[in-house]
Design a protein around this motif. Structure first.
Motif, PDB file in Angstrom:
ATOM      1  N   ALA A 167       0.834  -1.210   0.000  1.00 17.16           N
ATOM      2  CA  ALA A 167       0.000   0.000   0.000  1.00 17.16           C
ATOM      3  C   ALA A 167       0.864   1.254   0.000  1.00 17.16           C
ATOM      4  N   ALA A 168       1.960   1.243   0.775  1.00 23.50           N
ATOM      5  CA  ALA A 168       2.848   2.395   0.795  1.00 23.50           C
ATOM      6  C   ALA A 168       3.508   2.612  -0.554  1.00 23.50           C
ATOM      7  N   ALA A 169       3.869   1.504  -1.231  1.00 23.40           N
ATOM      8  CA  ALA A 169       4.483   1.627  -2.551  1.00 23.40           C
ATOM      9  C   ALA A 169       3.509   2.238  -3.544  1.00 23.40           C
ATOM     10  N   VAL A 170       2.252   1.824  -3.481  1.00 26.43           N
ATOM     11  CA  VAL A 170       1.252   2.377  -4.403  1.00 26.43           C
ATOM     12  C   VAL A 170       1.040   3.859  -4.128  1.00 26.43           C
ATOM     13  N   LEU A 171       1.016   4.232  -2.847  1.00 24.46           N
ATOM     14  CA  LEU A 171       0.814   5.637  -2.502  1.00 24.46           C
ATOM     15  C   LEU A 171       1.968   6.523  -2.957  1.00 24.46           C
ATOM     16  N   THR A 172       3.141   5.924  -3.162  1.00 24.42           N
ATOM     17  CA  THR A 172       4.295   6.707  -3.640  1.00 24.42           C
ATOM     18  C   THR A 172       4.460   6.640  -5.155  1.00 24.42           C
ATOM     19  N   GLY A 173       3.532   5.956  -5.847  1.00 27.98           N
ATOM     20  CA  GLY A 173       3.570   5.986  -7.302  1.00 27.98           C
ATOM     21  C   GLY A 173       3.762   4.662  -7.989  1.00 27.98           C
ATOM     22  N   ALA A 174       3.955   3.549  -7.273  1.00 28.86           N
ATOM     23  CA  ALA A 174       4.135   2.240  -7.925  1.00 28.86           C
ATOM     24  C   ALA A 174       2.822   1.813  -8.571  1.00 28.86           C
ATOM     25  N   ARG A 175       2.889   1.310  -9.785  1.00 26.09           N
ATOM     26  CA  ARG A 175       1.700   0.936 -10.533  1.00 26.09           C
ATOM     27  C   ARG A 175       1.740  -0.496 -11.054  1.00 26.09           C
ATOM     28  N   SER A 176       2.669  -1.302 -10.607  1.00 25.12           N
ATOM     29  CA  SER A 176       2.751  -2.701 -11.048  1.00 25.12           C
ATOM     30  C   SER A 176       3.337  -3.530  -9.923  1.00 25.12           C
TER      31      SER A 176
END
Length: 313
Positions: A51-60
């Motif tokens: 979730a933290a990775a997605v919130l920082t811009g990760a999309r895959s």
């Protein structure tokens, strides 16, 4: 899985530290598909890291795994990854491990958890303000005798009229020669819209039938109680007025007299009158300015208005 996590950055409300910690409570509801053996990394820590990775811009999934692998030690500690007891280093999972773990997640469970999180952060809808109560219209019912209508063979013509406090006559009805005002009360008011009105009248009109008629038609009353209704008068007069504090008082000077009115109010539901909610005691002290004569009068009234609709003033 990453598609569902992408909904997290779409929340318009700012996310505080407390909100981020609260997200862990929802992600903890997602079941762990792994067996009891081989659980090196906590499932909740992996989900929080994703979730933290997605919130920082990760999309895959690859981008999520790479973000976790490159995360600093303090960040891994906040996400919940345990430290090695010997080296005190928090090992980060390999990107392939993260990818396999996320691919095996129950998509419906994750969807429910992520969907419940913004709903919990959304403040409950505020109830719309109730529309203001319409202002009550005051209407007085009173009888009068037409001047000059008496003849040698007929009595004077008597009328019963309903008039508002602006002086406008709303309805008028002639009283039968061998009758009184009481039978003409309800026929007089049948032609008036009584909703949201307060009717006043003489003690003659303090009748149970009149009170029931007014409440049925959405009107309120302020009725004088005198000894012509001995049961109701005794019930109101015997209320503990001595123990009730003074609620309101006025002092006026007009018509060549000085008048002080002291008012007490008691809210009771057992008054023997249709819809009665409050009883009122008014003590009038009148002093004639010319003769200095003092008179004291005690008047009792009842009203269908509640304590929130009619204050003592």
């Amino acid at each position: 899985m990453s598609t569902r996590l992408e909904h997290l950055p779409l929340q318009t409300a700012p996310i505080t530290t407390g909100d981020a910690a609260d997200l862990r409570r929802f992600l903890g509801l997602v079941p762990d598909p792994r067996g009891l053996r081989g659980r090196r990394y906590p499932a909740l820590a992996l989900l929080c890291a994703a979730a933290a990775a997605v919130l920082t811009g990760a999309r895959s999934l690859i981008a999520i795994g790479e973000w976790i692998a490159d995360a600093p030690q303090p960040v891994l500690g906040v996400l919940g990854f345990p430290a090695d007891p010997l080296t005190c280093i928090r090992p980060a999972p390999h990107a392939a491990t993260v990818r396999r773990r996320l691919q095996r997640l129950d998509g419906d469970a994750l969807d429910a958890a992520i969907g419940a999180y913004p709903q919990a952060r959304t403040p409950p809808p505020q109830r719309p303000e109730p529309p203001p109560k319409p202002a009550l219209r005051a209407v007085a019912v009173d009888g009068k005798t037409v001047r000059g209508s008496r003849t040698a063979t007929t009595t004077a013509i008597q009328l019963l009229a309903a008039m508002d406090h602006h002086g406008v006559v709303l309805a008028q009805r002639q009283i039968a020669s061998k009758s009184n005002e009481i039978p003409s009360f309800q026929p007089l008011l049948d032609s008036i819209d009584l909703k949201d009105t307060v009717l006043t009248g003489d003690a003659l009109h303090t009748q149970h039938g009149h009170g029931a008629y007014l409440r049925k038609h959405g009107a309120h009353y302020l009725a004088i109680v005198k000894k012509n209704h001995p049961g109701l008068y005794a019930q109101v007069r015997k209320l503990p007025w001595a123990d009730i504090p003074l609620d309101h008082h006025t002092r006026d000077r007009a018509h060549h007299r000085d008048e002080i009115r002291r008012l007490k109010v008691a809210a009771f539901l057992h008054l023997d009158y249709p819809g009665a909610r409050q009883a009122i005691q008014v003590v009038r002290r009148r002093r004639e300015l010319s003769t200095r004569k003092l008179t004291i009068e005690r008047v009792y009234l009842i009203t269908s208005l509640g304590v929130f609709d009619a204050t003592p003033a």
